[in-house]
Design an enzyme around this catalytic site. Sequence first.
Site, mmCIF file in Angstrom:
data_model
loop_
_atom_site.group_PDB
_atom_site.id
_atom_site.type_symbol
_atom_site.label_atom_id
_atom_site.label_comp_id
_atom_site.label_asym_id
_atom_site.label_seq_id
_atom_site.Cartn_x
_atom_site.Cartn_y
_atom_site.Cartn_z
ATOM 1 N N ASP A 187 13.806 -13.893 20.792
ATOM 2 C CA ASP A 187 13.637 -14.280 22.336
ATOM 3 C C ASP A 187 14.439 -13.267 23.278
ATOM 4 O O ASP A 187 15.108 -12.231 22.540
ATOM 5 C CB ASP A 187 14.746 -15.415 22.203
ATOM 6 N N ASN B 236 5.441 -23.299 24.381
ATOM 7 C CA ASN B 236 5.071 -22.232 25.431
ATOM 8 C C ASN B 236 3.755 -22.405 26.226
ATOM 9 O O ASN B 236 3.418 -21.493 26.841
ATOM 10 C CB ASN B 236 5.135 -20.953 24.424
HETATM 11 C C1 IPE Z 1 11.388 -19.940 21.476
HETATM 12 O O1 IPE Z 1 11.499 -19.171 22.543
HETATM 13 C C2 IPE Z 1 10.038 -19.844 21.392
HETATM 14 C C3 IPE Z 1 9.720 -18.508 20.816
HETATM 15 C C4 IPE Z 1 10.392 -17.356 20.540
HETATM 16 C C5 IPE Z 1 8.180 -18.164 20.408
HETATM 17 P P1 IPE Z 1 11.855 -19.773 24.281
HETATM 18 O O2 IPE Z 1 12.174 -18.737 24.899
HETATM 19 O O3 IPE Z 1 10.213 -20.342 24.501
HETATM 20 O O4 IPE Z 1 12.722 -20.925 24.256
HETATM 21 P P2 IPE Z 1 13.535 -21.666 25.244
HETATM 22 O O5 IPE Z 1 12.510 -22.133 26.432
HETATM 23 O O6 IPE Z 1 14.558 -20.684 25.940
HETATM 24 O O7 IPE Z 1 14.244 -22.774 24.613
HETATM 25 C C1 IPE Z 2 10.387 -14.494 23.439
HETATM 26 O O1 IPE Z 2 10.782 -14.009 24.817
HETATM 27 C C2 IPE Z 2 9.053 -14.492 23.406
HETATM 28 C C3 IPE Z 2 8.196 -15.724 23.260
HETATM 29 C C4 IPE Z 2 8.537 -16.815 23.616
HETATM 30 C C5 IPE Z 2 6.309 -15.751 23.334
HETATM 31 P P1 IPE Z 2 10.604 -14.876 26.244
HETATM 32 O O2 IPE Z 2 9.506 -14.564 26.863
HETATM 33 O O3 IPE Z 2 11.069 -16.175 26.094
HETATM 34 O O4 IPE Z 2 11.992 -13.998 27.020
HETATM 35 P P2 IPE Z 2 12.756 -14.856 28.117
HETATM 36 O O5 IPE Z 2 13.653 -15.729 27.164
HETATM 37 O O6 IPE Z 2 12.166 -15.226 29.362
HETATM 38 O O7 IPE Z 2 13.777 -13.508 28.343
HETATM 39 MG MG MG Z 3 12.726 -17.139 25.930
#
Ligand code: IPE
Ligand code: IPE
Ligand code: MG
Length: 239
Positions: free
Chosen positions: A13, A61
């Site tokens: 993340d 997502n």
């Molecule tokens: C969790 O991260 C999913 C992945 C790392 C693929 P998100 O960024 O989607 O999770 P939330 O929305 O902060 O819970």
């Molecule tokens: C994790 O990084 C990747 C996926 C969930 C695919 P994020 O895209 O959630 O990054 P933040 O949480 O917005 O910084």
């Molecule tokens: Mg995220």
Amino acid sequence: MNHQPKHVAIIMDGNGRWAKKQGKKRFMGHNRGAKTVKAVVEEAAHQGIENLTLFAFSTENWNRPKEEVNLLMKLLVSSLRKEFKQLIDNNIRLCSVGNLESLPSLVKQELLFVIEKTKSNNGMTLTLALNYGGKEEILEAVKAIARKVKNSIISPEKVDESTIIEHLYTRNLPPVDLLIRTSGEERISNFLLWHLAYAELYFTKTLWPDFTKEDLQKALINYGKRERRFGKTSEQLTT
Ligand code: IPE
Ligand code: IPE
Ligand code: MG
């Protein structure tokens, strides 16, 4: 103590925040995140981890802007093509968990190709959680078991933990020993609900694109110092 986890799962993340900090588009963060994946996979294999499971795309997502979802799918295809050789060279077997049916056909095709080509590798198993949701996984298992009960294939009294496990996407994986989540968020976000039941949780503020092999080593050392009691007392474990 100094034990090694058999199964490490990572919620990768912070890509978006990493990009924002640099004044770049979110997608640049995903691009850099893919480089981290390569380094972490290599290091985990080098450390002798048997199972590494990475959360790549959740069922939630899909709710992101369409453009970001499309770019993420493209990145998946190009990464699978690019890193295929790394998997072969490191004797890594690729697997996936999640609902592959609703993924774009090119992603599915590329994924199934790499899974097939690496299926007899017997080093680390790398599992990509793709279009994966923990609740959906349990729901699908419950439906499949209910159908079998209805058709008298299983009797309700015989349903036990192993029946449930056998019907999960993650049926071939052992329980998670260590869950790592980067970026400072401290939540599960619908990841491996069943298999995380007794996992050790490790949270770091480091954003995924900044996460290095040294950070993985740090998490493994931290895990090695923990006492996993599984409901017992500390004394029971030492005698
Ligand atoms: C969790 O991260 C999913 C992945 C790392 C693929 P998100 O960024 O989607 O999770 P939330 O929305 O902060 O819970
Ligand atoms: C994790 O990084 C990747 C996926 C969930 C695919 P994020 O895209 O959630 O990054 P933040 O949480 O917005 O910084
Ligand atoms: Mg995220």
